[in-house]
Design a protein around this motif. Structure first.
Motif, PDB file in Angstrom:
ATOM      1  N   UNK A  50      -9.603   2.657  -2.228  1.00  0.00           N
ATOM      2  CA  UNK A  50      -9.435   2.108  -0.883  1.00  0.00           C
ATOM      3  C   UNK A  50      -8.237   2.782  -0.234  1.00  0.00           C
ATOM      4  N   UNK A  51      -8.352   3.058   1.044  1.00  0.00           N
ATOM      5  CA  UNK A  51      -7.283   3.736   1.771  1.00  0.00           C
ATOM      6  C   UNK A  51      -6.019   2.889   1.760  1.00  0.00           C
ATOM      7  N   UNK A  52      -4.908   3.544   1.425  1.00  0.00           N
ATOM      8  CA  UNK A  52      -3.611   2.895   1.380  1.00  0.00           C
ATOM      9  C   UNK A  52      -3.234   2.299   2.733  1.00  0.00           C
ATOM     10  N   UNK A  53      -2.577   1.150   2.695  1.00  0.00           N
ATOM     11  CA  UNK A  53      -2.053   0.550   3.913  1.00  0.00           C
ATOM     12  C   UNK A  53      -3.077  -0.176   4.764  1.00  0.00           C
ATOM     13  N   UNK A  54      -4.292  -0.384   4.253  1.00  0.00           N
ATOM     14  CA  UNK A  54      -5.308  -1.117   5.005  1.00  0.00           C
ATOM     15  C   UNK A  54      -5.351  -2.571   4.538  1.00  0.00           C
ATOM     16  N   UNK A 123      -3.976   2.319  -9.490  1.00  0.00           N
ATOM     17  CA  UNK A 123      -3.275   3.599  -9.475  1.00  0.00           C
ATOM     18  C   UNK A 123      -3.063   4.053  -8.035  1.00  0.00           C
ATOM     19  N   UNK A 124      -1.832   4.289  -7.673  1.00  0.00           N
ATOM     20  CA  UNK A 124      -1.480   4.799  -6.350  1.00  0.00           C
ATOM     21  C   UNK A 124      -1.660   6.308  -6.383  1.00  0.00           C
ATOM     22  N   UNK A 125      -2.692   6.799  -5.691  1.00  0.00           N
ATOM     23  CA  UNK A 125      -3.055   8.219  -5.769  1.00  0.00           C
ATOM     24  C   UNK A 125      -3.215   8.814  -4.381  1.00  0.00           C
ATOM     25  N   UNK A 126      -2.274   9.642  -3.946  1.00  0.00           N
ATOM     26  CA  UNK A 126      -2.414  10.299  -2.651  1.00  0.00           C
ATOM     27  C   UNK A 126      -2.514   9.296  -1.527  1.00  0.00           C
ATOM     28  N   UNK A 127      -3.544   9.426  -0.688  1.00  0.00           N
ATOM     29  CA  UNK A 127      -3.692   8.524   0.457  1.00  0.00           C
ATOM     30  C   UNK A 127      -4.582   7.323   0.152  1.00  0.00           C
TER      31      UNK A 127
END
Length: 158
Positions: A50-54, A123-127
């Motif tokens: 899922x896109x970060x920050x959404x 896992x925090x991966x890229x965007x």
């Protein structure tokens, strides 16, 4: 690196198109996603991104649960409905009816099939954030062929 060759090669990866749901406190949310794959048979694990920050990604992180609604071939309009925020009124997102089961995440009545997961790794991966979830419930509304990204005319990759 040849940028066009990279895009062409990455676009060769096959994708489905799904509506992924989650809880947002006492509310629910859903979005169209295509990064879904099974990663283990025992226990049954699924990876999504899922896109970060959404709101959706934050909801999955905060609630620790998500649903995956498998769309049927030809349900392009249903998939496209969740490309942007859609208001919930009662048990509907616009005209799309849903219900909840084990996790409280939305299950679309018009989906081909569905499964619900409890997040076991993040896992925090890229965007994007990659979530690994253990399947805790599943159901089938009818038989049919799952939708693929290719039939929509969209491309992902690059």
């Amino acid at each position: 690196m040849d940028e066009q060759a990279k895009k062409t090669a990455l676009r060769g990866i096959s994708y489905g198109l799904y509506v992924i749901g989650t809880k947002l406190g006492e509310d629910v949310n859903a979005f169209t996603g295509n990064w879904v794959t099974q990663t283990s048979f025992s226990p049954p694990l699924v990876a999504i991104a899922a896109k970060k920050g959404t709101a959706s990604s934050d909801g999955i992180h905060d609630s620790g649960v998500f649903s995956v609604n498998v769309l049927e071939s030809g349900q392009k309009d249903l998939a496209f409905a969740f490309f942007k925020p859609i208001s919930r009124v009662g048990n509907k997102f616009g005209d799309v009816e849903f219900y909840t089961q084990t996790t409280g995440s939305p299950i679309l009545k018009d989906a081909l099939s569905w499964f619900e997961c409890k997040v076991v790794h993040e896992y925090d991966q890229g965007d994007h954030v990659v979530y690994i979830g253990e399947v805790v419930d599943a159901g089938v509304h009818r038989s049919g062929s799952p939708m693929t990204l290719q039939e929509t005319g969209l491309f992902y990759g690059g």
